[in-house]
Design a protein around this motif. Structure first.
Motif, PDB file in Angstrom:
ATOM      1  N   MET A   1       0.834  -1.202   0.000  1.00 11.41           N
ATOM      2  CA  MET A   1       0.000   0.000   0.000  1.00 11.41           C
ATOM      3  C   MET A   1       0.873   1.258   0.000  1.00 11.41           C
ATOM      4  O   MET A   1       0.542   2.252  -0.642  1.00 11.41           O
ATOM      5  CB  MET A   1      -0.936   0.017   1.206  1.00 11.41           C
ATOM      6  N   GLU A   2       1.987   1.217   0.763  1.00  8.12           N
ATOM      7  CA  GLU A   2       2.835   2.391   0.844  1.00  8.12           C
ATOM      8  C   GLU A   2       3.336   2.828  -0.532  1.00  8.12           C
ATOM      9  O   GLU A   2       3.344   4.025  -0.845  1.00  8.12           O
ATOM     10  CB  GLU A   2       4.024   2.130   1.770  1.00  8.12           C
ATOM     11  N   SER A   3       3.759   1.878  -1.371  1.00  5.74           N
ATOM     12  CA  SER A   3       4.297   2.244  -2.687  1.00  5.74           C
ATOM     13  C   SER A   3       3.219   2.871  -3.558  1.00  5.74           C
ATOM     14  O   SER A   3       3.472   3.833  -4.279  1.00  5.74           O
ATOM     15  CB  SER A   3       4.882   1.010  -3.373  1.00  5.74           C
ATOM     16  N   TRP A   4       2.024   2.323  -3.494  1.00  4.65           N
ATOM     17  CA  TRP A   4       0.912   2.896  -4.257  1.00  4.65           C
ATOM     18  C   TRP A   4       0.608   4.311  -3.805  1.00  4.65           C
ATOM     19  O   TRP A   4       0.424   5.221  -4.614  1.00  4.65           O
ATOM     20  CB  TRP A   4      -0.327   1.995  -4.107  1.00  4.65           C
ATOM     21  N   LEU A   5       0.592   4.542  -2.498  1.00  2.00           N
ATOM     22  CA  LEU A   5       0.301   5.870  -1.990  1.00  2.00           C
ATOM     23  C   LEU A   5       1.398   6.865  -2.349  1.00  2.00           C
ATOM     24  O   LEU A   5       1.129   8.010  -2.679  1.00  2.00           O
ATOM     25  CB  LEU A   5       0.119   5.821  -0.469  1.00  2.00           C
ATOM     26  N   LYS A   6       2.648   6.422  -2.276  1.00  2.00           N
ATOM     27  CA  LYS A   6       3.747   7.319  -2.650  1.00  2.00           C
ATOM     28  C   LYS A   6       3.635   7.743  -4.105  1.00  2.00           C
ATOM     29  O   LYS A   6       3.830   8.905  -4.456  1.00  2.00           O
ATOM     30  CB  LYS A   6       5.085   6.627  -2.393  1.00  2.00           C
ATOM     31  N   GLN A   7       3.288   6.786  -4.962  1.00  3.46           N
ATOM     32  CA  GLN A   7       3.139   7.095  -6.383  1.00  3.46           C
ATOM     33  C   GLN A   7       1.990   8.068  -6.623  1.00  3.46           C
ATOM     34  O   GLN A   7       2.016   8.847  -7.571  1.00  3.46           O
ATOM     35  CB  GLN A   7       2.897   5.812  -7.176  1.00  3.46           C
ATOM     36  N   SER A   8       0.985   8.022  -5.738  1.00  3.29           N
ATOM     37  CA  SER A   8      -0.183   8.883  -5.935  1.00  3.29           C
ATOM     38  C   SER A   8      -0.007  10.260  -5.316  1.00  3.29           C
ATOM     39  O   SER A   8      -0.906  11.093  -5.412  1.00  3.29           O
ATOM     40  CB  SER A   8      -1.421   8.217  -5.332  1.00  3.29           C
ATOM     41  N   GLY A   9       1.134  10.497  -4.648  1.00  2.00           N
ATOM     42  CA  GLY A   9       1.391  11.824  -4.102  1.00  2.00           C
ATOM     43  C   GLY A   9       1.223  11.960  -2.608  1.00  2.00           C
ATOM     44  O   GLY A   9       1.251  13.072  -2.077  1.00  2.00           O
ATOM     45  N   ALA A  10       1.040  10.832  -1.895  1.00  2.00           N
ATOM     46  CA  ALA A  10       0.942  10.908  -0.437  1.00  2.00           C
ATOM     47  C   ALA A  10       2.237  11.442   0.145  1.00  2.00           C
ATOM     48  O   ALA A  10       3.334  11.115  -0.322  1.00  2.00           O
ATOM     49  CB  ALA A  10       0.635   9.531   0.146  1.00  2.00           C
ATOM     50  N   VAL A  11       2.125  12.278   1.188  1.00  2.00           N
ATOM     51  CA  VAL A  11       3.292  12.927   1.793  1.00  2.00           C
ATOM     52  C   VAL A  11       3.478  12.409   3.215  1.00  2.00           C
ATOM     53  O   VAL A  11       2.513  12.307   3.972  1.00  2.00           O
ATOM     54  CB  VAL A  11       3.109  14.461   1.818  1.00  2.00           C
ATOM     55  N   GLY A  12       4.713  12.082   3.579  1.00  2.00           N
ATOM     56  CA  GLY A  12       5.021  11.722   4.957  1.00  2.00           C
ATOM     57  C   GLY A  12       5.265  10.249   5.195  1.00  2.00           C
ATOM     58  O   GLY A  12       5.654   9.856   6.292  1.00  2.00           O
ATOM     59  N   LEU A  13       5.070   9.408   4.189  1.00  2.00           N
ATOM     60  CA  LEU A  13       5.217   7.976   4.389  1.00  2.00           C
ATOM     61  C   LEU A  13       6.656   7.563   4.676  1.00  2.00           C
ATOM     62  O   LEU A  13       6.886   6.497   5.261  1.00  2.00           O
ATOM     63  CB  LEU A  13       4.680   7.213   3.174  1.00  2.00           C
ATOM     64  N   ASP A  14       7.625   8.376   4.274  1.00  2.00           N
ATOM     65  CA  ASP A  14       9.023   8.049   4.557  1.00  2.00           C
ATOM     66  C   ASP A  14       9.339   8.097   6.047  1.00  2.00           C
ATOM     67  O   ASP A  14      10.312   7.500   6.499  1.00  2.00           O
ATOM     68  CB  ASP A  14       9.962   9.000   3.817  1.00  2.00           C
ATOM     69  N   GLY A  15       8.513   8.813   6.801  1.00  2.00           N
ATOM     70  CA  GLY A  15       8.766   8.946   8.238  1.00  2.00           C
ATOM     71  C   GLY A  15       7.922   8.029   9.084  1.00  2.00           C
ATOM     72  O   GLY A  15       7.959   8.096  10.323  1.00  2.00           O
ATOM     73  N   LEU A  16       7.138   7.138   8.435  1.00  2.00           N
ATOM     74  CA  LEU A  16       6.212   6.261   9.159  1.00  2.00           C
ATOM     75  C   LEU A  16       6.249   4.865   8.571  1.00  2.00           C
ATOM     76  O   LEU A  16       6.607   4.675   7.404  1.00  2.00           O
ATOM     77  CB  LEU A  16       4.777   6.803   9.073  1.00  2.00           C
ATOM     78  N   GLU A  17       5.844   3.884   9.377  1.00  2.00           N
ATOM     79  CA  GLU A  17       5.665   2.538   8.854  1.00  2.00           C
ATOM     80  C   GLU A  17       4.643   1.798   9.711  1.00  2.00           C
ATOM     81  O   GLU A  17       4.435   2.124  10.891  1.00  2.00           O
ATOM     82  CB  GLU A  17       6.983   1.763   8.819  1.00  2.00           C
ATOM     83  N   LEU A  18       3.983   0.810   9.115  1.00  2.00           N
ATOM     84  CA  LEU A  18       3.043  -0.016   9.863  1.00  2.00           C
ATOM     85  C   LEU A  18       3.827  -0.979  10.745  1.00  2.00           C
ATOM     86  O   LEU A  18       4.867  -1.511  10.344  1.00  2.00           O
ATOM     87  CB  LEU A  18       2.132  -0.790   8.916  1.00  2.00           C
ATOM     88  N   ALA A  19       3.332  -1.214  11.964  1.00  2.00           N
ATOM     89  CA  ALA A  19       4.026  -2.099  12.897  1.00  2.00           C
ATOM     90  C   ALA A  19       3.014  -2.676  13.882  1.00  2.00           C
ATOM     91  O   ALA A  19       1.896  -2.164  14.037  1.00  2.00           O
ATOM     92  CB  ALA A  19       5.115  -1.339  13.651  1.00  2.00           C
TER      93      ALA A  19
END
Length: 455
Positions: free
Chosen positions: A1-19
């Motif tokens: 999901m993260e890669s799809w969101l990054k491609q769509s322009g989501a901001v901030g995913l580099d500083g977060l992860e699911l755990a």
């Protein structure tokens, strides 16, 4: 999901992860330091699940728009979720990647076994859950007839069963976010990744919807260090609602409450006169008033019942005063005693109706009778919270009744907050009403001045 969101322009995913976390389970972990108020995540408008997006879908939209009467927001979003989940062709890959992160089952009270739900028998959760079970069946049958069977090519029945519908509803209940727009309208949406953030009362409201862009952003509700779990705040929600909608409880929840329903039938004596008084008091002939741990007997309850129990002579006296403030405080000694006796009896009856009394539940929890985190354990905490609120409400009503029956003006309730003052202060002009102190007198002045001047 993260890669799809990054491609769509989501901001901030580099500083977060699911755990996975020990108590809350699946959540969002920080990969860097965040300061309180800093933006930690933004999900673009095009990735949100909304009614507008569902209606705009080239396949699903026409079916949804043709439904008569129109579908509710909940049913629209639930159908949208199930529709995307059922599609195999390309074009829904991104949305399906979000669905893959969602739970396959929920622990909301509608999924409890009968013996698990019985633990909170007598609570509002027990009653509402029973009503919900029937309501969901009725809503599903209506949706089936109005939409599913009308478009069999879009809705293969094996993937749109009532169990599928319940799963989709719980997804909406537990993961959707609601916002009030500047024009007074509201929007409900599901935001991929952002919906993985768990609730904490230790953070302030920190998710915002940008009307101009349609984007959803999450701000840091407090300072975060690397490796912390990031949270959002759902609001001051009692355990009964947390368990019904979100599938969890907070032991010792300070926001626990009990919704007291007050109603009067239109055929009751003097209903029309009383109805006007209720309206002037900001009430209605049927009211639901929340009793809380901090305010177990709100003044709205007393004001409603004072009006409900007015007799002909009381109504005549109020009519002569020609002011809405006439029912602001105690109306007469007899009326006050009648109201408070009714309240004490009602609270006793409500408490007696709980299947397991508070002391026994506390012992069962302490002895480990219920598996921690399990359904019965959660139901026990709901029952505990509501019983604690009702016991406080009964105690407050008993104190007020004792004061009313004693006839001592020095111990009557404060005209503003209804609490019994430790150091009573009379209105300096009319000497007819009592306050806790200067703050309550000032807060009550606008409502009291008309009556005070008439004395």
């Amino acid at each position: 999901m993260e890669s799809w969101l990054k491609q769509s322009g989501a901001v901030g995913l580099d500083g977060l992860e699911l755990a996975n976390f020990p108590v809350t389970g699946r959540g969002v972990k920080t990969l860097r330091h965040f300061k309180k108020g800093e933006s930690i995540l933004t999900i673009p408008s095009g990735n949100l699940w909304t009614v507008e997006h569902a209606h705009a879908d080239p396949l699903l939209g026409p079916a949804l728009r043709s439904a008569r009467p129109p579908l509710s927001v909940e049913d629209t979003l639930a159908t949208y979720l199930l529709f995307v989940r059922s599609r195999e062709e390309s074009g829904y890959d991104g949305l399906r990647s979000h669905l893959a992160t969602l739970p396959t089952s929920y622990s909301s009270s509608i999924f409890f076994a009968e013996d698990e739900l019985e633990v909170c028998a007598g609570s509002s959760l027990y009653t509402i859950t029973k009503q919900l079970e029937q309501s969901i069946e009725d809503d599903y049958r209506a949706l089936f007839v109005r939409v599913f069977v009308q478009y069999p090519g879009l809705f293969p029945l094996g993937k749109f069963t009532i169990e599928d519908y319940k799963w989709a509803l719980c997804t909406v209940w537990s993961r959707a976010m609601d916002f009030v727009l500047p024009d007074g309208k509201s929007i409900r949406l599901l935001a991929p990744f952002a919906d993985m953030l768990n609730h904490s009362s230790e953070v302030k409201p920190c998710h915002v919807y940008d009307v101009s862009s349609g984007n959803l952003s999450v701000l840091a509700g407090k300072d975060y260090e690397v490796g912390d779990q990031a949270f959002i705040y759902y609001g001051p929600i009692p355990n009964s609602r947390l368990l019904r909608l979100y599938g969890f409880v907070v032991p010792g929840n300070p926001d626990d409450s009990y919704d007291l329903v007050l109603a009067t039938h239109p055929s009751a004596p003097f209903f029309e006169q009383k109805y006007k008084l209720w309206v002037s008091a900001g009430l209605d002939s049927t009211c639901t008033i929340s009793l809380t741990l901090t305010d177990p007997l709100p003044k709205g309850v007393l004001r409603y019942l004072r009006i409900q129990r007015l007799d002909e002579s009381d109504l005549a006296a109020i009519a002569l005063q020609q002011t809405d403030a006439a029912t602001e405080g105690k109306i007469s000694e007899s009326n006050e005693v009648e109201v408070l006796r009714f309240l004490v009896d009602s609270f006793c009856h409500l408490l007696d109706s709980f299947g397991t009394q508070l002391e026994k539940l506390e012992k069962q929890l302490a002895d480990g009778v219920f598996s921690p985190g399990g359904n019965a354990w959660a139901a026990a905490h709901v029952s505990l919270g509501e019983q604690r609120v009702l016991r406080l409400a009964r105690k407050r009503a008993e104190e007020l009744l004792s004061a009313a029956e004693s006839g001592s003006g020095d111990v009557r309730g404060c005209a503003n907050c209804e609490k019994i003052p430790t150091q009573p202060m009379l209105c300096g002009r009319c000497k007819a009403v009592t306050y806790c102190g200067r703050a309550c007198q000032v807060a009550h002045y606008k409502r009291h001045k008309a009556v005070c001047r008439a004395v």
